[in-house]
Motif scaffolding. Structure first.
Motif: not given
Length: 141
Positions: A2, A58, A73, A77
């Protein structure tokens, strides 16, 4: 994965903004120039591909960590998903509504808007990592 996809997509986002911003500030109009292909056309598919990978990764990261969702995160995402959704909406708009195809010139906007959240997520992640390193150094020394 990610973070890597986010770094790539944000670098593409920065390239597009570096081309667009001076023109918007000086004349209010964006015109293709000598670096248009290098700074906008080339980074677009790379950035969108990285955003697609980042969005998929993500979602997996967030699903696996449902008990403890961290901010970086989540921001990365959401930004990647926003970029992909905006790109798909622009392409559908250009293909479905009897348009001329010139609407596809708005495709860089998806990267320019969605990646703001990704950049915030990356910055938050860097700040948290540095704090953690400082705290560990203070405890160990």
């Amino acid at each position: 994965m990610l973070v890597t996809a986010s770094v790539v997509s944000v670098l593409c986002f920065v390239s597009v903004w570096l081309f667009v911003t001076p023109q918007l500030v000086s004349s209010g109009v964006i015109e293709p120039g000598p670096f248009f292909e290098l700074m906008v056309v080339l980074p677009m598919p790379i950035g969108l591909g990285a955003a697609l990978v980042g969005a998929a990764t993500g979602v997996i990261v967030l699903v696996r960590r449902t008990a403890q969702v961290r901010v970086p995160p989540l921001l990365m995402t959401l930004g990647q998903l926003t970029t992909v959704v905006l790109a798909v909406a622009i392409v559908l708009w250009a293909l479905e509504f009897g348009s001329t195809g010139w609407e596809l010139t708005a495709l860089p906007v998806s990267l320019m808007l969605g990646q703001v959240l990704v950049a915030l997520g990356l910055a938050t992640d860097v700040v948290r990592r540095r704090r953690r390193v400082r705290e560990q150094g203070a405890l160990g020394g």
